[in-house]
Design a protein around this motif. Structure first.
Motif, mmCIF file in Angstrom:
data_model
loop_
_atom_site.group_PDB
_atom_site.id
_atom_site.type_symbol
_atom_site.label_atom_id
_atom_site.label_comp_id
_atom_site.label_asym_id
_atom_site.label_seq_id
_atom_site.Cartn_x
_atom_site.Cartn_y
_atom_site.Cartn_z
ATOM 1 N N ALA A 61 48.466 48.909 47.871
ATOM 2 C CA ALA A 61 48.023 47.414 47.888
ATOM 3 C C ALA A 61 46.597 47.265 47.295
ATOM 4 O O ALA A 61 46.242 46.144 46.785
ATOM 5 C CB ALA A 61 48.084 46.985 49.319
ATOM 6 N N ALA A 62 45.909 48.469 47.242
ATOM 7 C CA ALA A 62 44.658 48.444 46.733
ATOM 8 C C ALA A 62 44.688 48.508 45.173
ATOM 9 O O ALA A 62 43.616 48.009 44.825
ATOM 10 C CB ALA A 62 43.741 49.634 47.263
ATOM 11 N N GLY A 63 45.657 48.558 44.692
ATOM 12 C CA GLY A 63 45.670 48.404 43.166
ATOM 13 C C GLY A 63 45.455 49.602 42.515
ATOM 14 O O GLY A 63 45.575 50.885 42.976
ATOM 15 N N PRO A 64 45.507 49.695 40.896
ATOM 16 C CA PRO A 64 45.493 50.779 40.395
ATOM 17 C C PRO A 64 44.349 51.755 40.409
ATOM 18 O O PRO A 64 44.133 52.827 40.120
ATOM 19 C CB PRO A 64 45.682 50.305 38.953
ATOM 20 N N GLY A 65 43.236 50.946 40.933
ATOM 21 C CA GLY A 65 41.982 51.724 40.955
ATOM 22 C C GLY A 65 41.880 52.587 42.284
ATOM 23 O O GLY A 65 40.862 53.451 42.375
ATOM 24 N N GLY A 66 42.931 52.344 43.174
ATOM 25 C CA GLY A 66 42.852 53.160 44.342
ATOM 26 C C GLY A 66 42.072 52.674 45.704
ATOM 27 O O GLY A 66 41.548 51.344 45.508
ATOM 28 N N ALA A 67 42.206 53.266 46.562
ATOM 29 C CA ALA A 67 41.425 52.786 47.809
ATOM 30 C C ALA A 67 40.567 53.813 48.593
ATOM 31 O O ALA A 67 40.577 55.207 48.166
ATOM 32 C CB ALA A 67 42.680 52.537 48.989
ATOM 33 N N GLN A 68 39.360 53.431 48.808
ATOM 34 C CA GLN A 68 38.521 54.280 49.650
ATOM 35 C C GLN A 68 39.187 54.839 50.868
ATOM 36 O O GLN A 68 39.661 54.001 51.746
ATOM 37 C CB GLN A 68 37.297 53.509 50.000
#
Length: 133
Positions: free
Chosen positions: A65-72
């Motif tokens: 859900a955080a998108g293609p940039g990823g999640a911390q």
């Protein structure tokens, strides 16, 4: 203050080779932490931590859900007074060769994972290392 993986000791590397369960912390949309037990493998050369998981798990859904940039995220392991946390950006990978590689790494550190046709890999690009190990 955190360290980089390039600056860690042999003691630190051994700690991440030993069999220890860890926790993975993701952040829910409302800002609260979601913490679950996981097995983690660490590739110091590429600064990548890997967690195998079912593609339908809550942690995987949050990272996607955080998108293609990823999640911390953060992964942490503790053994008595020794502890270490790896912080970084996580993405979900489902390519068969990536999943197979992560399963092999998991088997080396823990045990052969059970069959799971919906398995994916949470790949964490480690940006910071905390701890005393």
């Amino acid at each position: 203050m955190g360290r980089r993986l390039a600056d860690v000791s042999e003691e630190f590397l051994q700690f991440w080779r030993e069999r220890h369960l860890s926790t993975l912390t993701t952040v829910r949309p409302d800002g609260t932490p979601h913490v679950v037990p996981v097995g983690v493998t660490l590739d110091v050369e590429t600064a990548t931590a890997r967690v195998i998981s079912s593609g339908t798990s809550h942690k995987v859904r949050q990272i996607r859900a955080a998108g293609p940039g990823g999640a911390q995220v953060a992964v942490c392991q503790v053994d008595g007074r020794r502890w270490s946390t790896l912080q970084g950006v996580a993405v979900v990978r489902d390519e068969p060769e990536v999943v197979a590689d992560a399963e092999r790494r998991y088997e080396q550190r823990y045990k052969k994972p059970r069959e799971n046709p919906s398995r994916v890999v949470i790949e964490i690009s480690v940006t910071k290392v905390l701890g005393n190990a």
